[in-house]
Write a protein that holds these residues in place. Structure first.
Motif, PDB file in Angstrom:
ATOM      1  N   THR A   1       0.848  -1.187   0.000  1.00 56.91           N
ATOM      2  CA  THR A   1       0.000   0.000   0.000  1.00 56.91           C
ATOM      3  C   THR A   1       0.883   1.235   0.000  1.00 56.91           C
ATOM      4  O   THR A   1       1.804   1.346   0.809  1.00 56.91           O
ATOM      5  N   LEU A   2       0.617   2.147  -0.921  1.00 55.23           N
ATOM      6  CA  LEU A   2       1.316   3.421  -0.999  1.00 55.23           C
ATOM      7  C   LEU A   2       0.313   4.544  -0.844  1.00 55.23           C
ATOM      8  O   LEU A   2      -0.847   4.421  -1.274  1.00 55.23           O
ATOM      9  N   GLY A   3       0.744   5.652  -0.230  1.00 55.86           N
ATOM     10  CA  GLY A   3      -0.171   6.763  -0.029  1.00 55.86           C
ATOM     11  C   GLY A   3       0.549   8.089   0.024  1.00 55.86           C
ATOM     12  O   GLY A   3       1.790   8.164  -0.050  1.00 55.86           O
ATOM     13  N   GLU A   4      -0.239   9.136   0.147  1.00 51.32           N
ATOM     14  CA  GLU A   4       0.327  10.473   0.251  1.00 51.32           C
ATOM     15  C   GLU A   4       1.117  10.614   1.549  1.00 51.32           C
ATOM     16  O   GLU A   4       1.035   9.781   2.450  1.00 51.32           O
TER      17      GLU A   4
ATOM     18  N   GLU B   1       4.000   4.184   3.028  1.00 56.89           N
ATOM     19  CA  GLU B   1       4.236   2.899   2.379  1.00 56.89           C
ATOM     20  C   GLU B   1       4.133   1.781   3.405  1.00 56.89           C
ATOM     21  O   GLU B   1       4.656   1.888   4.513  1.00 56.89           O
ATOM     22  N   ARG B   2       3.430   0.727   3.021  1.00 57.71           N
ATOM     23  CA  ARG B   2       3.247  -0.420   3.916  1.00 57.71           C
ATOM     24  C   ARG B   2       3.330  -1.702   3.096  1.00 57.71           C
ATOM     25  O   ARG B   2       2.680  -1.846   2.067  1.00 57.71           O
ATOM     26  N   TYR B   3       4.153  -2.643   3.590  1.00 59.58           N
ATOM     27  CA  TYR B   3       4.340  -3.937   2.956  1.00 59.58           C
ATOM     28  C   TYR B   3       3.932  -5.011   3.967  1.00 59.58           C
ATOM     29  O   TYR B   3       4.247  -4.909   5.159  1.00 59.58           O
ATOM     30  N   GLN B   4       3.220  -6.014   3.518  1.00 56.46           N
ATOM     31  CA  GLN B   4       2.833  -7.090   4.422  1.00 56.46           C
ATOM     32  C   GLN B   4       2.754  -8.402   3.661  1.00 56.46           C
ATOM     33  O   GLN B   4       2.639  -8.424   2.429  1.00 56.46           O
TER      34      GLN B   4
ATOM     35  N   LEU C   1      -5.032   9.982  -0.135  1.00 57.00           N
ATOM     36  CA  LEU C   1      -5.235   8.895  -1.085  1.00 57.00           C
ATOM     37  C   LEU C   1      -4.249   7.769  -0.812  1.00 57.00           C
ATOM     38  O   LEU C   1      -3.053   8.003  -0.630  1.00 57.00           O
ATOM     39  N   TYR C   2      -4.773   6.543  -0.787  1.00 57.34           N
ATOM     40  CA  TYR C   2      -3.953   5.344  -0.648  1.00 57.34           C
ATOM     41  C   TYR C   2      -4.295   4.388  -1.798  1.00 57.34           C
ATOM     42  O   TYR C   2      -5.464   4.238  -2.178  1.00 57.34           O
ATOM     43  N   MET C   3      -3.279   3.719  -2.334  1.00 57.65           N
ATOM     44  CA  MET C   3      -3.483   2.722  -3.381  1.00 57.65           C
ATOM     45  C   MET C   3      -2.576   1.529  -3.107  1.00 57.65           C
ATOM     46  O   MET C   3      -1.486   1.682  -2.552  1.00 57.65           O
TER      47      MET C   3
END
Length: 707
Positions: A174-177, A181-184, A699-701
């Motif tokens: 997940t990436l966002g403004e 950043e988050r990795y799982q 915003l997150y994507m």
């Protein structure tokens, strides 16, 4: 207006229940939606079998939320509000209570407490796992069953991991403004049909939308499950995490209006880069025995956590360093006597050692009320507290008629503190702090519980319950004291006791569920936060506080593609009797500072909390899911004197999930869709606003891949 709105909701729910009978008899109706929960007894129970209010968040909802914090999903449960503070990983809670930082909520992961009640921290979800292994969230509202002791006053929050046999193999990004950043990911290995292990983890890095609000968190989990036979199972869990986040402060109204993204910290504090660092590890192993009419569970566990930070909310902003080491065991046995009758006996034992140090990291001169210069190196406290808790309990369930059942229980808590001080004893260090001699304190309490549950039919029930509970003081509240002139005397701080009375109604049609509850909770010797002449906080008992409210949860599957969920609560929280600053004398006028606040509302107690969700699964674009959400809280007083009100807020969020393939999902989330400028919470201390700003539109994507 407030009462009319409340009555209209009740009327609507009754009318909906009456009109939906056609759906209940529709052969094409969706599958039943009654929930199964485990928190109340550590075994699976249908919700209609329980005379209490339990809300939950399903694995599907969690996956669709792709939330940045567990609070985003928990707020979908009626009466539940968790504020994610300053955009970081910290939080407080308001569940059958005002927004508060006290130990009224018990936090569990897989039925094991995340922390010791003697060293309670309101940020307990720091240490909960929120990676790909997560399967469910449950909130048991009100005082807990006999299985739970201190802290289970307003609610018990349980974070549940998926079993190993669920075969959760996944990776996600997940990436966002604001540099989010988050990795799982998680991977499962089955050694045999009854023996498997899962390793899961996550990494978060976020610059933060406010100045000085970056966060970095790493978590790793290991879960091993093995069944030796149909009767014997063993589940071993290892959780570890590390959090490093910058510290910031609340804003004044002028600062908020000028620029809500600023840190609220003076430049000299920003220059030292104040941070909070916490490391956490917990190891537990549960043995279960399933025999003929007998179920037993034994869970030994060990925990370690450190928590080092600069207290930016205190005027002098001291450095605080602490660690807690804990070992314990949770053991119970349930015996089924005959159809509808069973008895559970159990015992909880815990031993913990906490080390605490606070000192002035940099010379600082405060201004305004209680202005002073705090020299670098000054030590405020340096001590060790050992805690021991033993709590046997019994719970019996039985039937009076085919439809009417009862439950009663008793829990005896014996808690002992042994305090050792590394500083000499004195009444005043020049800044209103007192250092005390070594001592031992003990708290004993017997908590009765009782309930009646009447099953109207196979899909609905009404219930009434009573539960007594306690909250023991933390070691910090007991031993980090202010001077004789500015605080309660030593040994004057007692445990809080609460009596909760609750009535409720639940119904689960094929396409509609309604859960309605009214509660009244009286808390004696309530521990409240007050402030000394230097602006520093400390804790005192405040006689009696009353909490009451109504909670409504509605879930309706309008069609195969559209569902609506509505969670609403309306409450009142007031001092039944409280004399603020009792015994304190104004240094200038020599007059008493005592002020009778009896009858006043507690500060930061929202009039209502509401969450509305529309869930759409497209039948045009296969694999498309859209969730539109509105979150709203009502107004509340910003201080205990009830001199200034905060108007509350309403924000909208949108979440979109689209299956690119059977295994690959694209998800997009927009928080605060209208980019509303609002305060997440606001309070007033000595005439100064303390505003926690809400995040702007963000915003997150991301992508999620199952394999």
């Amino acid at each position: 207006m407030k009462q009319r709105f409340c009555y209209s909701l009740i009327s609507l729910s009754i009318l909906s229940a009456c009109s939906i009978n056609a759906h209940a008899n529709d052969d094409n109706a969706m599958a039943g939606i009654e929930q199964i929960t485990v928190t109340s007894s550590r075994t699976a129970k249908l919700n209609t079998q329980l005379a209490l209010s339990i809300g939950s968040v399903s694995e599907e909802a969690l996956n669709n939320d792709n939330s940045q914090h567990l609070s985003d999903s928990l707020q979908t449960i009626s009466g539940v509000l968790l504020n994610q503070l300053s955009g970081g990983q910290g939080h407080n809670a308001a569940i059958r209570m005002p927004i508060n930082y006290g130990g009224y909520t018990l936090y569990l992961q897989d039925n094991v407490p995340l922390q010791s009640a003697a060293f309670y921290n309101h940020n307990a979800l720091w240490w909960a796992s929120s990676n790909s292994s997560l399967s469910r969230l449950e909130v048991m509202k009100g005082a807990g069953t006999s299985l739970y002791g201190s802290g289970a006053v307003a609610a018990t929050v349980n974070v549940l991991s998926a079993p190993v046999d669920s075969n959760k193999n996944a990776v996600g990004l997940t990436l966002g403004e604001a540099g989010y950043e988050r990795y799982q990911g998680s991977i499962t290995e089955h050694f045999s049909e009854n023996n498997g292990v899962r390793v899961s983890g996550a990494y978060l890095n976020n610059d933060g939308w406010r100045d000085n609000s970056s966060v970095e968190k790493t978590e790793l989990n290991l879960l091993h499950e093995v069944s030796f036979s149909d009767k014997h199972q063993l589940k071993t869990s290892v959780m570890t995490s590390s959090l490093d986040q910058q510290m910031l402060d609340a804003l004044t109204e002028d600062e908020f209006n000028d620029d809500p993204s600023q840190s609220g910290l003076p430049l000299e504090v920003v220059n030292i880069d104040p941070r909070r660092k916490t490391d956490y590890t917990r190891i537990s192993s549960e043995y279960q025995y399933h025999g003929d009419g007998v179920f037993a569970s034994v869970i030994p566990y060990a925990r370690y956590r450190s928590n080092d930070y600069i207290a930016t909310w205190q005027p002098n902003m001291p450095q605080v360093e602490s660690s807690v080491k804990t070992v314990g065991i949770l053991a119970l046995a349930n015996f089924s006597h005959s159809d509808g009758f069973d008895t559970t006996i159990g015992i909880d034992v815990e031993s913990a050692k906490g080390d605490a140090l606070s000192y002035q990291a940099a010379t600082r001169t405060t201004t305004g009320w209680g202005a002073a210069t705090y020299p670098k190196g000054h030590v405020f406290y340096n001590d060790e507290t050992r805690f021991r808790g033993i709590a046997p309990y019994i719970q019996h369930n039985g039937v009076i008629t085919k439809q009417l059942s009862y439950s009663f229980g008793l829990r005896y808590d014996n808690n002992e503190y042994e305090f050792k001080n590394s500083l000499p004893t004195y009444d005043d260090d020049g800044f209103g702090n007192r250092s005390i001699a070594n001592r031992t304190d003990t708290f004993d309490h017997l908590s009765p519980k009782a309930s009646l549950n009447y099953e109207l039919n196979d899909i609905s029930n009404v219930y009434v319950r009573f539960a007594n509970a306690i909250r023991i003081p933390t070691a910090s509240e007991l031993y980090h004291l202010k001077t004789k002139e500015t605080s309660a005397q030593l040994s004057a701080l007692n445990e809080e006791t609460s009596d909760t009375y609750e009535v409720g109604y639940k119904v689960y049609f094929d396409a509609l569920s309604i859960e309605l509850a009214y509660y009244f909770m009286a808390v004696d010797d309530a521990i409240v936060t007050v402030y000394d002449d230097f602006g520093a906080s400390y804790r005192v008992n405040a006689a009696r506080v009353k909490h009451s409210g109504i909670e409504l949860g509605v879930n309706y599957d309008v069609s195969k593609s559209v569902a609506v969920a509505f969670a609403y609560s309306q409450s009142e929280h007031e001092f039944d009797h409280y004399i603020q600053d009792q015994g304190r004398i104004d240094r200038n006028t020599q007059r008493s500072k005592a002020l009778d606040l009896s009858g006043n509302s507690l500060q930061m107690a929202p009039d209502y909390v509401a969450n509305l969700r529309l869930n759409y699964n497209s039948d045009v674009f296969d694999g498309l899911n859209v969730v539109a959400e509105i979150q709203s809280i009502g107004d509340y007083w910003m201080d205990a004197k009830n001199t200034q009100k905060y108007s509350g807020y309403t924000v909208a969020n949108v979440k979109v999930n689209y299956l690119l393939t059977d295994a690959l999902k694209l998800h997009v989330r927009v928080a605060n869709l209208t980019d509303k400028k609002y305060a997440l919470q606001g309070e007033l201390r000595y005439g100064r606003e303390r505003i926690q700003p809400g995040a702007p539109r963000t915003l997150y994507m991301g992508l999620h891949y199952d394999f």
